[in-house]
Design a protein around this motif. Structure first.
Motif, PDB file in Angstrom:
ATOM      1  N   ASP A  61       0.771  -1.254  -0.197  1.00 10.66           N
ATOM      2  CA  ASP A  61       0.186   0.142   0.069  1.00 10.66           C
ATOM      3  C   ASP A  61       0.949   1.196   0.045  1.00 10.66           C
ATOM      4  OD1 ASP A  61      -2.486  -1.540   0.002  1.00 10.66           O
ATOM      5  OD2 ASP A  61      -2.406  -1.406   2.144  1.00 10.66           O
ATOM      6  N   LEU A  76     -10.119  -5.134   4.707  1.00  8.52           N
ATOM      7  CA  LEU A  76      -8.732  -4.974   4.664  1.00  8.52           C
ATOM      8  C   LEU A  76      -8.383  -4.375   5.918  1.00  8.52           C
ATOM      9  CD1 LEU A  76      -8.086  -4.559   1.029  1.00  8.52           C
ATOM     10  CD2 LEU A  76      -8.262  -6.748   2.283  1.00  8.52           C
ATOM     11  N   SER A  77      -7.139  -3.680   5.925  1.00 11.07           N
ATOM     12  CA  SER A  77      -6.909  -3.063   7.428  1.00 11.07           C
ATOM     13  C   SER A  77      -7.363  -1.780   7.648  1.00 11.07           C
ATOM     14  CB  SER A  77      -5.351  -3.154   7.219  1.00 11.07           C
ATOM     15  OG  SER A  77      -4.777  -2.170   5.913  1.00 11.07           O
ATOM     16  N   LYS A  92      -2.655  -7.342  -4.630  1.00  8.20           N
ATOM     17  CA  LYS A  92      -2.696  -5.945  -4.743  1.00  8.20           C
ATOM     18  C   LYS A  92      -1.757  -5.224  -5.605  1.00  8.20           C
ATOM     19  CE  LYS A  92      -4.643  -4.299  -0.297  1.00  8.20           C
ATOM     20  NZ  LYS A  92      -4.211  -3.843   0.629  1.00  8.20           N
ATOM     21  N   LYS A 126      -7.470  -7.449  -3.738  1.00  8.07           N
ATOM     22  CA  LYS A 126      -7.390  -7.355  -2.164  1.00  8.07           C
ATOM     23  C   LYS A 126      -6.319  -8.043  -1.552  1.00  8.07           C
ATOM     24  CE  LYS A 126     -11.455  -5.146  -2.522  1.00  8.07           C
ATOM     25  NZ  LYS A 126     -11.685  -3.743  -2.322  1.00  8.07           N
ATOM     26  N   VAL A 127      -5.615  -8.855  -2.080  1.00  8.73           N
ATOM     27  CA  VAL A 127      -4.709  -9.685  -1.507  1.00  8.73           C
ATOM     28  C   VAL A 127      -3.473  -9.483  -2.121  1.00  8.73           C
ATOM     29  CG1 VAL A 127      -3.973 -12.101  -0.855  1.00  8.73           C
ATOM     30  CG2 VAL A 127      -6.667 -11.557  -0.936  1.00  8.73           C
ATOM     31  N   ARG A 163      -8.747  -9.358   9.152  1.00  2.00           N
ATOM     32  CA  ARG A 163      -9.201 -10.302  10.187  1.00  2.00           C
ATOM     33  C   ARG A 163      -9.054  -9.501  11.557  1.00  2.00           C
ATOM     34  NH1 ARG A 163      -5.187 -15.118   8.252  1.00  2.00           N
ATOM     35  NH2 ARG A 163      -3.598 -13.229   8.252  1.00  2.00           N
ATOM     36  N   HIS A 205      -0.064   1.390   9.464  1.00  2.00           N
ATOM     37  CA  HIS A 205      -0.303   0.357   9.839  1.00  2.00           C
ATOM     38  C   HIS A 205       0.411   0.035  11.189  1.00  2.00           C
ATOM     39  CE1 HIS A 205      -2.235  -0.784   6.255  1.00  2.00           C
ATOM     40  NE2 HIS A 205      -1.164  -0.546   5.366  1.00  2.00           N
ATOM     41  N   ARG A 229      -4.132  -7.024   7.431  1.00  2.00           N
ATOM     42  CA  ARG A 229      -3.964  -6.662   6.012  1.00  2.00           C
ATOM     43  C   ARG A 229      -5.201  -7.495   5.346  1.00  2.00           C
ATOM     44  NH1 ARG A 229       0.380  -8.287   3.742  1.00  2.00           N
ATOM     45  NH2 ARG A 229       1.292  -8.911   5.771  1.00  2.00           N
ATOM     46  N   GLN A 230      -5.603  -8.683   6.123  1.00  2.00           N
ATOM     47  CA  GLN A 230      -6.744  -9.338   5.240  1.00  2.00           C
ATOM     48  C   GLN A 230      -8.068  -9.304   5.785  1.00  2.00           C
ATOM     49  OE1 GLN A 230      -3.580 -10.474   5.415  1.00  2.00           O
ATOM     50  NE2 GLN A 230      -3.404 -12.647   4.910  1.00  2.00           N
TER      51      GLN A 230
END
Lengths: 306, 673, 499
Positions: free
Chosen positions: B405, C74-75, B467, B464-465, C279, C462, C276-277
């Motif tokens: 990101d 996501l995060s 990216k 989303k994973v 969770r 993050h 990031r996923q």
């Protein structure tokens, strides 16, 4: 003393022999082979490769061949760094690791002993609490967090050091050594404090005090001797751990050392290089333990070394 | 070539993106980017399936018969002004790992390829934009005999870095080295298109002296080991005489007494092969000839459309024969190494850096701008990224996934297509259901595999994973592999159909399905993708999915033995033709590793070898890929790779291409604006 | 914990008769008294109790499944919330809803109810443009991985409109020709509140990166009628279209903006944010604690039992036995333990049991050495001489006289071992040997800290992913250390009778 040394040396050789044997067969037990890759390998070519890198024939004859080479000081070719022999690789990496380990150990002892002894002498004082809290932090935060944060702050933000590399002394040595030293300094501080607290109330220290000796003398000549036994016995394994723990540090700071070489070679099944690093590593270990026993001998005469 | 790509880039805009890329980038799009622009002049296009208007006419097969080679140096990629001379021409990049060797015959990886491109030059080299072959050390060539014979003319001014002339014989020697068993070459098969090359490498050329093939250990007469390749003389055989035409199995049982100088011993018959000397009768039969100092003639066993590309490959790079003969293994080190590339190896500190400097003997030295190249071997992306941020390297060829990101917000970030596919292998070997031996294993049922494929939301995985800009894949051959072959639109993401298929296969709502494990090798990116897919399958199909994280070599071993349920995989093409992707799935193919076997598919791939007519060839590939990715699914395609990284704007002349190969001669340093 | 606290046997009579007479306070009762007086140690005990309990009760305490991916989230930073829709992903009219598919709020509902869902169907695409100081668009890349130099027109919603004109400069007015894009929502990837149309300064000199997320949205409303535990009808309404009944409604998280039950929004809150996923971090930390503590405790126990016995015997017996035993330790020590672990993990899978056996098997070596070192210096002491003179058998001397005397050091070392093992485990996670159990990747604290470290942006983004796991881990380790210190002070037999 000489007989003691001779006997210890004989043991050392036996230890190393066993180490070589066990490692040799253990690494061979692990699945996978040095030449496998995502693309299929022709069996004929694989045979040629095995031949070239001394991996052909039954395992026991390979073992004997390896021992034969070892006796002549030949550690074989590396199957991953194909242009170099294991001897050459070790010759260039080992000094680097040793330098890093030595710097870290000196730093760790300097920080740890100072903090530990002073904390013990000022038991329950704010300094005691502060240094023990510091030690706990040192123990509780993994190297792979400390290292990058040091890089982030001192190299990227402040620009005092290079982010990676191990070229110039002392500039390039500071961050890696410090990262590596912190957990060991913490351990040493704790052990030193515990050991000092133990002896500080013992009769011989009291006697020394009662004799009216200066506090400095009491501490340095009497208390420290007995109190630091745990630290001394820790130095051997600590040195080994430093050599191994340098793996993470070597990764973060890209130090071309033994630990890094060791793990990559294990992952690559570079058998000869694995053996080579294990032998160097094992020899260092036995050597340090020998030194520790000698140190015991010198510090505490009551200890009879068998 | 570049024009075609540009127009394809325009085509890409068709579909969802058409509106965004306003007409200005469309068909006409001339070379906007002289060297002044960092933006690659034209990425190899992404034909977008149906949206591709009038795909360029298939260029395969090339017009056989004598034809001149392309002219070579493309002026378009040189700096336009002399501005660059004011700046230090030093490029520092991260090569990603310590290279295995500098010996072209023994190298296998991409990092090695980047390095060898600097110090050696094949007969052809990669075009900086299209990565198609263009003249390298050969200034021209003639293709004759229906595409079977290539006659190369080597440049008159081609020199080794020590001043020696580069000759045709040098190439012949280098290729002999690749084919002969010592040193063993993992990629020797790259040259197997040459007539008799395979037979020679395997020692199967008759009427040559016999030599010991392998496993000399077992022969050890009187404790003296006979070495592989040593020429031997047959003294006696057992049984005597050897029967005519025995099977291979039988032949192994026969033994032969051989003599080699003073040494002698018994060997198995299968250990005796034709000899591999350079000037022996065996190699003379191989289709590589050097009739003149500058003329090299190569005969192929059958026409190969991508043979010129093979010549740019690392395995085909030349070595300097006298140096190799004199120094052997030591020939590939700084100070000893002699190459014919644009750079010479100045110093090599393993695990620290390699330094290259301009080769004053190189024929094109006037066009080489960079004075010095420094290659760092940092494997871990975290420190590599820190190095980039601290301005210690100019070019990173990968980025840390966990920080993607942040990295994407960096102006120097780039992303471009790569000729590779990320997919999952499915174990298709016939075996019983683990809980109910009377039924077959669910994974052997193609409906289950189809269900698994359709239950994956690949778009979500990419966006989303992973990216980084990966392209969701429903086919297997990545876009851009060949201009005449657009990517297959395979099975869509359709949860309802997936559920229905699973129910049809006898596992409604996942009931009765045994637990399925995804095998992947230890790496953060594989882990996150596997976790996401496991989650999707569990949620969408109601089945139980486990993860099996194995260390690299263990993973390879398990894949090789087909000891897994589902295994993560990736494939990067070797040459610009769908064949590099599709021929691996034939029954018992060396890289199949799924146990999948489909006679029709095998037939199609076999037929492609003979089909020359472009549309037919394309149709054949298309049918095969359809079997692979729509009907049968021994593999579940996930996404097409991209190459991504960070590159300082001052690094000019790098053009993103599908093979991610960037000849160093084209690169220079010139700060922006 | 329980070992020292349990009232054990007092000093044996042989030794007791030779000791100066003391009040009838047993060693252990005395120790307990001291421990209770040590405030730091007690605080540590409380922390350990809290951490232990929360780890034990993780399945009940954690707000969500620690492995549940939320791709639409996501995060997100701590305290964020979003509609909790994952579990209502599918309603079907003919199958009864089971508890797994219904959010807690819906479980137990009887009788007719109506659930209203407001849906936003989004089609997202991401573009990335690098813009130079002069405003020229340098490079435009698309989410699909293509790169090229192109002119771009990006039209935003009413208040934001950006178009790059033919000269490569952004134009802040709607273009007449060409037609603006059908873009309803443009998100600038910036944290700060920049006015529309302005771009975030990138890290390169005077260049900016514009991340444009284009989303087409269509708002739909779905109405669910619940009768008993069944959904009796689903009606979907889109603007400009007639309401229609559907049999199946798929609600993908990203599409849902509001989920209403009797007018109340149902939200999932993430106290510690998400990874990031997507969770839930809090859940992951709670479960991570279970794993870390389990590994640490079991491995420590293994190392404690083996190490103390081995070291004590070796140190006491001395001579050839000592030499042999220490040689064995040296040899085991010289074995690169990473191999041991890798080989074990290969042979038996990357199982959690394998891991703690491997870790314990390494840790006992140090324990044995330290105990031996202590015993070596203790065995020459007078009270041992006395016990020996009194005819106490060897095992009694070792385990009743020597071992209790080294407990101080052992306790200290044990408290070092627990954090050490937690760290060892995180080290293994660092090189990719994270623990697995029955096909799940177990995210221990170490693994979470590593993930956090990897995710930590150089600009500090993050940070919560590192901060929370690292804090929880450090505080727990702190606690263990203070308790260890307290124990050391309390158990030290040498101080007995001297205060």
């Amino acid at each position: 003393m000489l007989r003691f040394l001779a006997r210890r040396l004989a043991w050392t050789v036996l230890t190393l022999f066993l180490l070589v044997t066990i490692t040799f067969f253990m690494i061979r037990l692990a699945p996978g082979d040095p030449f496998s890759g995502e693309k299929d390998l022709d069996p004929e070519v694989r045979l040629q490769l095995n031949k070239k890198y001394g991996l052909d024939g039954p395992l026991h004859s390979q073992y004997l061949r390896y021992l034969g080479g070892l006796l002549q000081g030949d550690l074989g070719p590396s199957s991953k760094q194909k242009d170099f022999t294991v001897n050459e690789i070790l010759r260039s990496r080992f000094p680097v690791s040793l330098r890093l380990g030595f710097c870290a150990m000196v730093l760790a002892l300097l920080l740890g002993l100072t903090a530990g002894i002073v904390a013990a002498l000022r038991h329950n004082s704010p300094f005691d609490y502060a240094s023990m809290a510091g030690a706990t932090v040192g123990l509780a935060v993994p190297t792979f967090v400390v290292g990058p944060i040091l890089v982030l702050v001192f190299a990227l933000k402040l620009g005092w050091f290079n982010t990676v590399g191990f070229d110039v002394f002392p500039r390039d040595y500071i961050l890696p050594s410090l990262t590596l030293a912190l957990p060991f300094a913490a351990r040493i501080a704790r052990l030193a404090r515990a050991g000092m607290l133990e002896v500080i109330h013992q009769d011989y220290v009291r006697t020394a005090r009662a004799k009216g000796l200066l506090e400095r003398v009491v501490v340095l000549r009497h208390a420290v001797r007995g109190g630091l036994l745990p630290v001394v016995s820790y130095i051997g394994p600590a040195m080994a751990d430093i050599l191994a723990g340098s793996l993470v540090v070597e990764t973060i700071f890209r130090v071309p050392g033994l630990g890094w070489e060791f793990v990559t070679s294990a992952g690559n099944r570079d058998y000869m290089l694995v053996m080579g690093t294990v032998i160097v590593y094992g020899s260092m270990l036995v050597l340090f333990n020998l030194l520790v026993d000698l140190a015991y001998h010198l510090i505490d005469p009551r200890v009879r070394v068998a | 070539m570049s024009r075609r790509s540009r127009s394809l880039f325009g085509c890409l805009a068709a579909g969802a993106l058409a509106a965004l890329l306003i007409a200005s980038c469309g068909q006409k799009a001339g070379p906007v980017s002289g060297p002044g622009a960092t933006g690659p002049a034209g990425a190899v296009g992404l034909p977008d399936g149906a949206a591709t208007p009038a795909a360029p006419q298939a260029t395969w097969p090339p017009q056989w018969g004598p034809q001149p080679a392309p002219t070579g140096w493309d002026k378009q990629f040189e700096p336009t002004s002399q501005e660059w001379r004011k700046h230090a021409q030093v490029l520092r990049f991260n090569n990603g790992t310590e290279i295995e060797t500098l010996d072209p015959a023994r190298m296998t990886g991409v990092p090695e390829h980047r390095i060898i491109m600097a110090v050696c030059e094949g007969l052809t080299m990669y075009h900086p934009v299209s990565s198609e072959p263009m003249p390298g050390a050969a200034e021209s060539w003639v293709i004759s005999d229906g595409g079977r014979t290539y006659t190369f003319r080597i440049r008159a001014d081609a020199r080794w870095s020590n001043g020696d002339t580069v000759t045709a014989a040098d190439y012949r020697y280098s290729w002999w080295r690749v084919l002969a068993p010592q040193p063993p070459s993992q990629y020797s098969y790259m040259l197997f298109d040459i007539e008799n090359a395979k037979a020679f490498a395997e020692g199967r050329i008759a009427e040559t002296p016999l030599a010991l093939h392998r496993d000399a250990e077992r022969t050890q007469p009187n404790g003296q080991s006979l070495a592989v390749g040593e020429i031997v003389e047959v003294v006696k055989t057992w049984p005597d005489p050897l029967p005519e035409n025995p099977s291979d199995e039988e032949a192994k049982k026969f033994s032969v007494e051989v003599k080699c100088g003073e040494k002698s011993g018994w060997v198995g018959k299968s250990l005796l092969r034709g000899a591999w000397q350079l000037d022996g009768p065996g190699f003379a039969k191989v289709g590589i000839e050097a009739p003149g100092v500058r003329t090299l003639v190569v005969r192929l066993s059958e026409p190969k459309p991508f043979f010129l590309e093979v010549l740019s490959h690392e395995t085909s790079m030349p070595v300097h024969p006298p140096t190799v003969e004199k120094h052997g293994n030591q020939a590939f080190r700084a100070g000893v190494f002699v190459g014919n590339g644009p750079y010479v190896l100045k110093s090599w500190e393993p695990r620290v850096r390699m330094v290259f400097e301009k080769n004053p003997a190189y024929w094109g030295r006037d066009r080489v701008e960079l004075d010095r190249i420094v290659a760092h071997p940092v494997e871990n992306m975290e420190p590599a990224y820190a190095m980039y941020k601290a301005d210690e390297v100019d070019w990173l060829m990968d980025v840390p996934l966990a920080k993607i990101d942040e990295v994407k917000l960096h102006p120097d970030y780039y992303v471009a297509p790569l000729m590779g596919t990320y997919f999952y292998r499915v174990n298709c070997t016939a075996r019983p259901h683990p809980d109910d031996p009377s039924r077959p294993h669910p994974l052997t049922d193609r409906r289950v595999r189809q269900a698994l494929n359709m239950a994956m939301d690949k778009k979500t995985i990419c966006e989303k994973v992973t990216k980084a800009g990966q392209i969701p894949a429903s086919g297997y051959v990545p876009p851009g592999t060949a201009p005449w072959y657009e990517p297959l639109q395979g099975l869509p993401h359709d949860r309802e159909r997936a559920r229905a298929l699973l129910a049809e296969a006898g596992y409604p709502g996942g009931k009765g399905m045994p637990k399925i494990e995804i095998l992947y090798n230890t790496l953060e990116s594989h882990k996150t993708v596997a976790e996401a897919i496991a989650d999707m399958w569990q949620q969408n199909l109601g089945i139980t999915v486990g993860l099996h994280n194995a260390e690299w070599k263990v993973y390879l071993d398990q894949v090789d033995r087909i000891d897994y349920h589902i295994a993560r995989a990736g494939w990067i093409g070797d040459y610009l033709d769908p064949n590099t992707f599709l021929d691996m799935w034939v029954t018992k193919g060396g890289n199949n590793n799924t146990g999948w076997s489909h006679p029709e598919y095998d037939r199609l791939i076999e037929r492609v070898k003979e089909v020359g007519e472009p549309t037919k060839r394309r149709e054949t590939f298309r049918t095969a890929e359809r079997i692979l990715c729509v009907d049968e699914l021994p593999i579940l395609p996930i996404y097409y790779y991209v190459n991504k990284g960070l590159k300082k704007p001052k690094v000019r002349g790098v053009h993103m291409n599908i093979k991610d190969m960037h000849p160093w001669q084209y690169i220079w340093i010139e700060p922006e604006e | 914990m329980s070992t020292p606290a349990a009232p054990g046997p007092t000093a044996p009579p042989a030794a007791a008769t030779l000791s100066p007479p003391v009040e009838g306070v047993s060693l252990w009762a005395d120790a307990r008294r001291r421990l209770l007086r040590n405030r730091m140690a007690m605080a540590g005990l409380v922390v350990i109790a809290v951490v232990g309990a929360s780890a034990l009760l993780a399945p009940w305490l954690s707000p969500s499944d620690p492995e549940m991916h939320r791709f639409f989230v996501l995060s997100t930073p701590p305290g964020s919330s979003h509609p909790d829709v994952r579990d209502v992903a599918l309603f079907s009219t003919d199958a009864p809803l089971n508890a797994r598919e219904v959010p807690d709020h819906l479980v137990g509902l009887r009788g007719p109810h109506e659930v209203r869902l407001e849906l936003r169907r989004l089609k997202e695409e991401e573009y990335r443009a690098v813009i130079t100081r002069s405003g020229r668009v340098k490079q435009l890349s698309l989410s699909e991985g293509a790169v090229g130099t192109a002119r771009v027109a990006v039209a935003g919603p009413d208040e934001f409109f950006l178009q790059i004109g033919p000269d490569g400069h952004p134009v802040a007015s709607p273009s007449a020709g060409g037609g603006p894009l059908e873009v309803h929502d443009v998100t600038l990837a910036v944290e700060e509140d920049l006015p529309p149309g302005f771009l975030r300064p990138g890290e390169g000199e005077g260049r900016w990166v514009l991340l444009v997320r284009r989303a087409r949205a269509r708002v739909e409303t779905a109405q669910l009628r619940l009768e008993g535990d069944r959904v009796s009808s689903i009606t979907v309404e889109s603007p400009g279209e007639r309401a229609r009944d559907v049999a199946v409604l798929e609600v993908r998280g990203g599409d849902v903006r509001g989920l209403y039950l009797d007018g109340r929004p149902i939200l999932a809150r993430h106290l510690f944010g998400t990874d990031r996923q997507g969770r839930d971090l809090l859940s992951r930390i709670l479960y991570g604690g279970r794993i870390s503590l389990l590994i640490a405790l079991l491995a420590t126990l293994v190392s404690l039992v083996i190490g103390v016995c081995y070291g004590a015997v070796s140190g006491y017996v001395g001579g050839l036995t000592d030499l042999l035993m220490m040689r064995v330790v040296d040899i085991l020590y010289g074995l690169p333990y990473i191999f041991l672990v890798i080989i074990l993990m290969v042979a038996f899978g990357k199982d959690i049991v394998v891991l703690f056996i491997a870790l314990g098997a390494v840790q006992w070596l140090t324990m044995a050495r330290i105990v031996r070192g202590q015993i070596l210096s203790l065995r020459e002491r007078e009270f041992i001489e006395a016990a020996r003179t009194a005819g106490a058998p060897g095992y009694a001397i070792v385990f009743r006289h020597l071992v209790p005397n080294v407990l101080g050091v052992v306790a200290v070392y044990t408290t070092l071992t627990i954090p050490a093992i937690v760290l060892q485990e995180s080290f293994l996670a660092f090189i990719g040997l994270g623990v697995q159990w029955e096909g799940r990747n177990l995210a221990s604290w170490g693994a979470l800290v590593k993930e956090g470290m990897d995710s930590l942006g150089h600009g500090g983004s993050h940070s919560w992913l590192l901060l929370f796991p690292a804090t929880v881990m450090s505080v727990s380790l702190f606690a263990f250390n203070f308790v260890g210190d307290g124990l050391r002070d309390a158990l030290d037999p040498q101080q007995k009778g001297r205060t």
